[in-house]
Every structure is written in C-alpha cells, then in structure tokens.
Design a protein around this motif. Sequence first.
Motif, PDB file in Angstrom:
ATOM      1  N   LYS A 173       0.841  -1.210   0.000  1.00  0.00           N
ATOM      2  CA  LYS A 173       0.000   0.000   0.000  1.00  0.00           C
ATOM      3  C   LYS A 173       0.878   1.262   0.000  1.00  0.00           C
ATOM      4  N   TYR A 174       1.873   1.290   0.875  1.00  0.00           N
ATOM      5  CA  TYR A 174       2.695   2.507   0.971  1.00  0.00           C
ATOM      6  C   TYR A 174       3.626   2.668  -0.231  1.00  0.00           C
ATOM      7  N   THR A 175       3.989   1.542  -0.839  1.00  0.00           N
ATOM      8  CA  THR A 175       4.799   1.637  -2.064  1.00  0.00           C
ATOM      9  C   THR A 175       3.984   2.319  -3.157  1.00  0.00           C
ATOM     10  N   GLN A 176       2.699   1.947  -3.256  1.00  0.00           N
ATOM     11  CA  GLN A 176       1.848   2.568  -4.281  1.00  0.00           C
ATOM     12  C   GLN A 176       1.713   4.067  -4.010  1.00  0.00           C
ATOM     13  N   TYR A 177       1.529   4.434  -2.751  1.00  0.00           N
ATOM     14  CA  TYR A 177       1.427   5.865  -2.427  1.00  0.00           C
ATOM     15  C   TYR A 177       2.737   6.593  -2.761  1.00  0.00           C
ATOM     16  N   ARG A 178       3.864   5.926  -2.426  1.00  0.00           N
ATOM     17  CA  ARG A 178       5.155   6.570  -2.691  1.00  0.00           C
ATOM     18  C   ARG A 178       5.316   6.815  -4.201  1.00  0.00           C
ATOM     19  N   ARG A 179       4.915   5.837  -4.999  1.00  0.00           N
ATOM     20  CA  ARG A 179       5.031   5.970  -6.456  1.00  0.00           C
ATOM     21  C   ARG A 179       4.130   7.101  -6.970  1.00  0.00           C
ATOM     22  N   ALA A 180       2.901   7.151  -6.391  1.00  0.00           N
ATOM     23  CA  ALA A 180       1.955   8.187  -6.829  1.00  0.00           C
ATOM     24  C   ALA A 180       2.483   9.572  -6.480  1.00  0.00           C
ATOM     25  N   VAL A 181       2.983   9.731  -5.256  1.00  0.00           N
ATOM     26  CA  VAL A 181       3.494  11.053  -4.839  1.00  0.00           C
ATOM     27  C   VAL A 181       4.691  11.433  -5.711  1.00  0.00           C
ATOM     28  N   ALA A 182       5.556  10.457  -5.996  1.00  0.00           N
ATOM     29  CA  ALA A 182       6.739  10.753  -6.818  1.00  0.00           C
ATOM     30  C   ALA A 182       6.307  11.278  -8.190  1.00  0.00           C
ATOM     31  N   LYS A 183       5.323  10.619  -8.801  1.00  0.00           N
ATOM     32  CA  LYS A 183       4.871  11.063 -10.128  1.00  0.00           C
ATOM     33  C   LYS A 183       4.258  12.456 -10.054  1.00  0.00           C
ATOM     34  N   ALA A 184       3.479  12.687  -8.987  1.00  0.00           N
ATOM     35  CA  ALA A 184       2.836  13.997  -8.842  1.00  0.00           C
ATOM     36  C   ALA A 184       3.897  15.079  -8.648  1.00  0.00           C
ATOM     37  N   LEU A 185       4.923  14.785  -7.872  1.00  0.00           N
ATOM     38  CA  LEU A 185       5.982  15.785  -7.622  1.00  0.00           C
ATOM     39  C   LEU A 185       6.717  16.131  -8.910  1.00  0.00           C
ATOM     40  N   VAL A 186       6.989  15.110  -9.705  1.00  0.00           N
ATOM     41  CA  VAL A 186       7.708  15.344 -10.964  1.00  0.00           C
ATOM     42  C   VAL A 186       6.846  16.190 -11.906  1.00  0.00           C
ATOM     43  N   ARG A 237      -0.324   7.367  12.323  1.00  0.00           N
ATOM     44  CA  ARG A 237       0.963   7.418  13.037  1.00  0.00           C
ATOM     45  C   ARG A 237       2.109   7.777  12.081  1.00  0.00           C
ATOM     46  N   GLY A 238       1.763   8.133  10.843  1.00  0.00           N
ATOM     47  CA  GLY A 238       2.786   8.729   9.980  1.00  0.00           C
ATOM     48  C   GLY A 238       3.299   7.958   8.769  1.00  0.00           C
ATOM     49  N   PRO A 239       2.769   6.798   8.413  1.00  0.00           N
ATOM     50  CA  PRO A 239       3.367   6.070   7.278  1.00  0.00           C
ATOM     51  C   PRO A 239       3.254   6.802   5.937  1.00  0.00           C
ATOM     52  N   LEU A 240       2.190   7.598   5.752  1.00  0.00           N
ATOM     53  CA  LEU A 240       2.096   8.321   4.473  1.00  0.00           C
ATOM     54  C   LEU A 240       3.030   9.528   4.458  1.00  0.00           C
ATOM     55  N   VAL A 241       3.352  10.044   5.658  1.00  0.00           N
ATOM     56  CA  VAL A 241       4.341  11.124   5.736  1.00  0.00           C
ATOM     57  C   VAL A 241       5.689  10.554   5.295  1.00  0.00           C
ATOM     58  N   ARG A 242       5.988   9.360   5.801  1.00  0.00           N
ATOM     59  CA  ARG A 242       7.253   8.722   5.436  1.00  0.00           C
ATOM     60  C   ARG A 242       7.300   8.443   3.918  1.00  0.00           C
ATOM     61  N   ALA A 243       6.213   7.903   3.391  1.00  0.00           N
ATOM     62  CA  ALA A 243       6.171   7.567   1.954  1.00  0.00           C
ATOM     63  C   ALA A 243       6.358   8.831   1.118  1.00  0.00           C
ATOM     64  N   SER A 244       5.768   9.947   1.568  1.00  0.00           N
ATOM     65  CA  SER A 244       5.863  11.205   0.807  1.00  0.00           C
ATOM     66  C   SER A 244       7.297  11.733   0.846  1.00  0.00           C
ATOM     67  N   LEU A 245       7.920  11.653   2.030  1.00  0.00           N
ATOM     68  CA  LEU A 245       9.305  12.145   2.130  1.00  0.00           C
ATOM     69  C   LEU A 245      10.243  11.277   1.295  1.00  0.00           C
ATOM     70  N   GLN A 246       9.971   9.978   1.254  1.00  0.00           N
ATOM     71  CA  GLN A 246      10.794   9.088   0.411  1.00  0.00           C
ATOM     72  C   GLN A 246      10.644   9.465  -1.059  1.00  0.00           C
ATOM     73  N   ALA A 247       9.404   9.772  -1.448  1.00  0.00           N
ATOM     74  CA  ALA A 247       9.153  10.140  -2.851  1.00  0.00           C
ATOM     75  C   ALA A 247       9.908  11.420  -3.190  1.00  0.00           C
ATOM     76  N   ALA A 248       9.947  12.362  -2.237  1.00  0.00           N
ATOM     77  CA  ALA A 248      10.651  13.624  -2.465  1.00  0.00           C
ATOM     78  C   ALA A 248      12.144  13.360  -2.649  1.00  0.00           C
ATOM     79  N   GLU A 249      12.670  12.489  -1.813  1.00  0.00           N
ATOM     80  CA  GLU A 249      14.100  12.191  -1.899  1.00  0.00           C
ATOM     81  C   GLU A 249      14.423  11.510  -3.236  1.00  0.00           C
ATOM     82  N   GLU A 250      13.566  10.555  -3.580  1.00  0.00           N
ATOM     83  CA  GLU A 250      13.744   9.812  -4.835  1.00  0.00           C
ATOM     84  C   GLU A 250      13.767  10.736  -6.049  1.00  0.00           C
ATOM     85  N   THR A 251      12.904  11.755  -6.016  1.00  0.00           N
ATOM     86  CA  THR A 251      12.747  12.613  -7.203  1.00  0.00           C
ATOM     87  C   THR A 251      13.567  13.903  -7.090  1.00  0.00           C
TER      88      THR A 251
END
Length: 651
Positions: free
Chosen positions: A348-361, A383-397
Amino acid sequence: MPLGQRSGDKSDSRYCGVEVLDFPAGEGLPAVLNHSLASAFDFILAPLVDPNYRPAPGAVLPVSASDLVLGPSQWSNHVVGKISEWIDLDAEDERLRLDSELTLKQEIAWASHVSLQACVIPAPRRSFCGNYARVVNQILQGLTNMNLWLRLPLEKSEPMDGDLDKIKNNNHTSEIADSWELWNSFRLLCDHSSQLCVALDISGTLPSMNSLGRWFGEPVRAAILQTNAFLTNARGYPCLSKRHQRLLTGLFNHSVQAIISGRSNHNVFPASEGVLSGDEGNAEDSYVRHALAPYLEYIAYLYQKMDPLPEQERFEINYRDFLQSPLQPLMDNLEAQTYETFEKDVVKYTQYRRAVAKALVDRVADDAVSTTRTVLMVVGAGRGPLVRASLQAAEETGRKLKVYAVEKNPNAVITLHSLIKLEGWESLVTVISSDMRCWDAPEKADILVSELLGSFGDNELSPECLDGAQRFLKPDGISIPSSYTSFIQPITASKLHDDIKAHKDIAHFETAYVVKLHRIATLAPPQQVFTFTHPNFSPNASNQRYTKLQFEMLPDMGSCLVHGFAGYFDSVLYKDVHLGIEPNTATPNMFSWFPIFFPLRKPIYVPEGSPIEVHFWRCCAPTKVWYEWAVTTPTPSPIHNSNGRSYWVGL
Ligand SMILES: C[S@@+](CC[C@H](N)C(=O)[O-])C[C@H]1O[C@@H](n2cnc3c(N)ncnc32)[C@H](O)[C@@H]1O
C-alpha cells in the motif's frame, strides 16, 4: 490417518472416508471400521440398519445390536450414518410413505443416540420432495449437534434449444436435470436450516465449470467419489481426469471431505498381498489391504500435491467468512493495534510513494527543483506512514517538500510527534492535531494525500472528509487519491447467511460486513457502483448517489440463489498508479482490505437465463451517511436499511 499436512490448514478436507456398501457375512460394524481405519481411511459412511429391515411401530433397530459395539469416540469420530436408501417419502403408495417416515425417524434417533456428527440422507427420488422435506424439517427442529447431509448426484444436463424460453416463460416442462434445483427446493422448504448440508456424488461426467462453481457457496460437506469416476494410468493405477482433479482441489480448498464409494475397478496389489473386495473387512486380517486403498492413495497424492497456502493466507485463515463490522475511523478513534496492522502493508505505501513521486515530478519541472518547495498535506496521517512515503518520494525525485500532517485522533498524534522527533523531521513536517474539516490552514497545498478508504471505497466517508479538506488545496492542486470507485457482484454465501440469521433480527440483515470471503460462489462479474473524484470544486457537488445495475449470470451456470453482494473498491491514486481489491485488478500482495458484504434478508432465486437487477443508494444526512439496497428482478426484495435504521456511518 489424515491425507497429509498443509501448514496452517486444519480443515476437515484432510480426512477421507469410505462408503460401506454392505456387511460381509459374519462381519459387523466394528470389523469393517477397524479394517477401514487400518487401511488409512479416517471414517466410514455406513448403514445403520439392515437394508432388508422394514419398520414396525415400537420395533427396536435390528442392526449393530447395541451401542456398545463401538466406543463413544469411535461412533462420533469415525462413523457417518447412512440412512436406508429405499425410503421414499413422496411415494404414491401410502404404506411405503409411512414406513419411510418411521424408518427415517428411527434411524436418525439411533444416530443421535450414539452421537454421530452427521448422517447422509438419500437423494429425493423425484423432483417434488415436499413430504420428504417436511419430515426432515421436523427432525432438524429436534437435532442439537448432528448434521444431515442430503446426498445428491453432481449433475446438470445442458439446456436444449427452447428450454431457456420455457424457463423464462415460467413453463416448467423443461427437461433440464440439475441437482442444484433439487437442493434449492429442499433447503427452502427447510427454511435454510444450518444443520442441513450436502454430500455430492461425483461420477465420471461433470457438468460445466460455471455450474460446479455454484456449489462452493453451498454447505457441501462431502464429495462422494465413485470408483467409476476414476481413469486408469499407464501403470494400471486409478487416477482422475484433469477436470476432476481441479474440482477436487477446489473442494479441498473449501473444507470438503472426500468419501470413496463403489467396487474396485483397479486390481493393483502386489501378488503377495491379500485383498478383500469392496468393503469386506476383518479385524484380525488388518494387514490385508482394503480393496479401495489405491483410490485413497491417489486422493492423498492429490491433496499433498496442492500448493502450500501462501504465508498471508495462513495468517488470514481464521478470518475466512468471519463477519466484522466495518471500521468507523471518523466517528471513532482507531486503536494502536489497528494502526500496527495497517503499517505492515508495504505494498500500500509503495503505491502511495510511487503516486506522490509522479505527482511531484509533474508539479515541479527539473529546472525548478532548487527554487521550488512543494506543500504537501497528509490528511488523516495516523501514526505517519504516508508522511514517510511522501518524504521518500521527495528524496527519490530530488524535490523539496514541506509537509503538514493532519490527524484528528489525539492518541495517534502523540506517536506522530515522537516519530518526527525520532526521525529528525522537525524542519520538514508540521503536525496538526485537528479534524481536517475544520482546520484553518495557514497556506494552501499543492498536493493533498489521504487514505480514508474503506472496503467499499467511500464507506469510511472519504468524500465528506476531502470535501472539507479541499478548501486548503490550490485550485490546480492534486489530490492523491484522485478518484475511487466501488464495485459489487452477486454471490451465493450460505455460511454468511446462516451466521447473520443466527442473530434472529432484521438489523443484522441490513448491515454491511467486512469479511474475508471464502466459502462463496461468485455468480457474475463485478460492476461499478459509485465513483468519487477529488478535488471536486463544482458548486452542485453532492455525495448522494443512486445506481441501478443489471447482472447477467455466468453462462451455463444454471439457476442460483443470491444471498447478497460482495463489494470491493479500486482507487486511482495518481495517473496510472492505482490501488484496490476489485478481483480483476486487485493490487497483488496488499492485505489492508477485505471485501465488504451486503446481505439480503431473503435470498433471491435467480432462474437460469434471468438477470438480477439491483439498486444501491448512498444517502446523506447532517450526522450520518448510509446505504440502502434492493433487488427488483427477478423478484423484488424489501428495500434494505431504509433511512439507515440498521447501519450507518457517523459524520
Ligand atoms: C485509514 S486510517 C489511515 C492512517 C494512515 N494514513 C495510514 O495509512 O496508516 C485514516 C486516518 O484518518 C484519520 N481521520 C479520519 N477522518 C479524519 C478527519 N476528518 N480529520 C483528520 N483525520 C481524520 C483517522 O483518525 C485515521 O488515523
């Protein structure tokens, strides 16, 4: 001796029985039982009285002389009773009818006396079975633990030209033989008794796959495999056709036990070994192999050859067909354990991370990354897993991010604060302890990330929450998810129906349940129900919905009984990144959501060739949202959950 070990699977399908056709001269029940158990069968399906016996009022049962011939655990663990097959409760001949009734009652009384777990009652001899069902129904009222397994041949002839028209026109001269129809009439007459089950006789020919599939939603307890259903392999041993193998594996997966029946057609014993034919048993000669042992060995081989249950299936095995009330994360505050379970779902969080990464780009061009800081708000941060996924997406992109984490559960907020400190995210993330619908945001967001989805998509009130939150989304801002759609499909689910019926009220039949569906038959492909898109700045936007759907049942399936509707969702997070549980597009290895089930108060019979038409409403009031549902074709049901009287979700 069980057929084999499948880790995590403790269902009854591990046990295989053998049918006793007759008792050899001089041999009684104990000898036959011992011989069968010594040959690795787990139980016998055995007559309780001499087949030549005809009753007399007050007569004592003539067979097995006394209950002392077997010990109590032998009776209850190793014997399934077989009621005399000559009985004919719908015979024209009154004497035969009355004798049959007396015999059936006497034999069941004896079986109850020795505490058998189940008795197999013979198939109705004709298509009308009203009197048989009446007597069985009377018996069922008085049974405590024992179940009755109605024996039925697994057969359905294919409709001839014109048969379907006759059915549609209610002209019942059609000649389609479908044993499911007989079962359906019988269980309707017995008012869906949970102690009335099915034992299917399986011969060499099988009906279409779709018609077989119906049985997976019915209370089938045993598959009686006739020896003449077996083929012979190159080495002379019994084996089954591929279709039979598939069916048997399906039945095993649905906790159905195999019983082998008939005379041996495969004499494959080494010359040195003695063989008793059929069911001639002898306690002293227990070294003598049972004539049906090669069939048992083949069944054990099929059982052992099945794929092991995947780890996740093993973990979820106790949830199979277990009805749960859906969460109300808006009205209630989730507990730590619930968050813990969510957070294990890496997919689930991988999918969110991918979505946020695409949106950021998309949001920030490569040449603007050093000068642009995207404002991203996680609304319902838990408790923060989507915050983590979003920050990972930012770092990735390589994009810069400013995050607001909005959460209304004060307990989750405590953990959120500590996570941010622990991870050193203080300069990146601001925690807001508030309901998103009333938070006064200090600035507008580029991206709004949320996961407020239930098994039916909108049923945890994501639309209402995001309507509140989109106030602080920029006019060209992105919502992740950008849309979600619910789906339903009609199912046969006799087990779920029984469990709901046990509450003895209407309210439980007007409630939707989250449930890991297992012993069900899906009757038609899923169809879309409601879609919500975010953001939605239209001034007339409403979250009320109404959809009418018509389902064409699977081809060649025959008639069926619909106990309710399985519900799913699919969500587009961003562009091609989606996440969902709709069976045709389900995200692999994601386990956060089980399907939802909308029951029907009275199951609906759908004749072969007829569609089923269903209506779903999403209704909204100032303090609650609820669904109403009804069937109008082939027969109208009551409208379920009118005004949300039984089930609603609090705003
Ligand atoms: C399904 S949980 C998801 C939590 C987390 N995002 C995750 O993926 O593990 C939904 C979260 O949204 C929160 N929530 C629901 N409605 C909300 C609202 N109106 N305002 C703020 N938080 C809300 C709930 O308290 C819960 O923590």
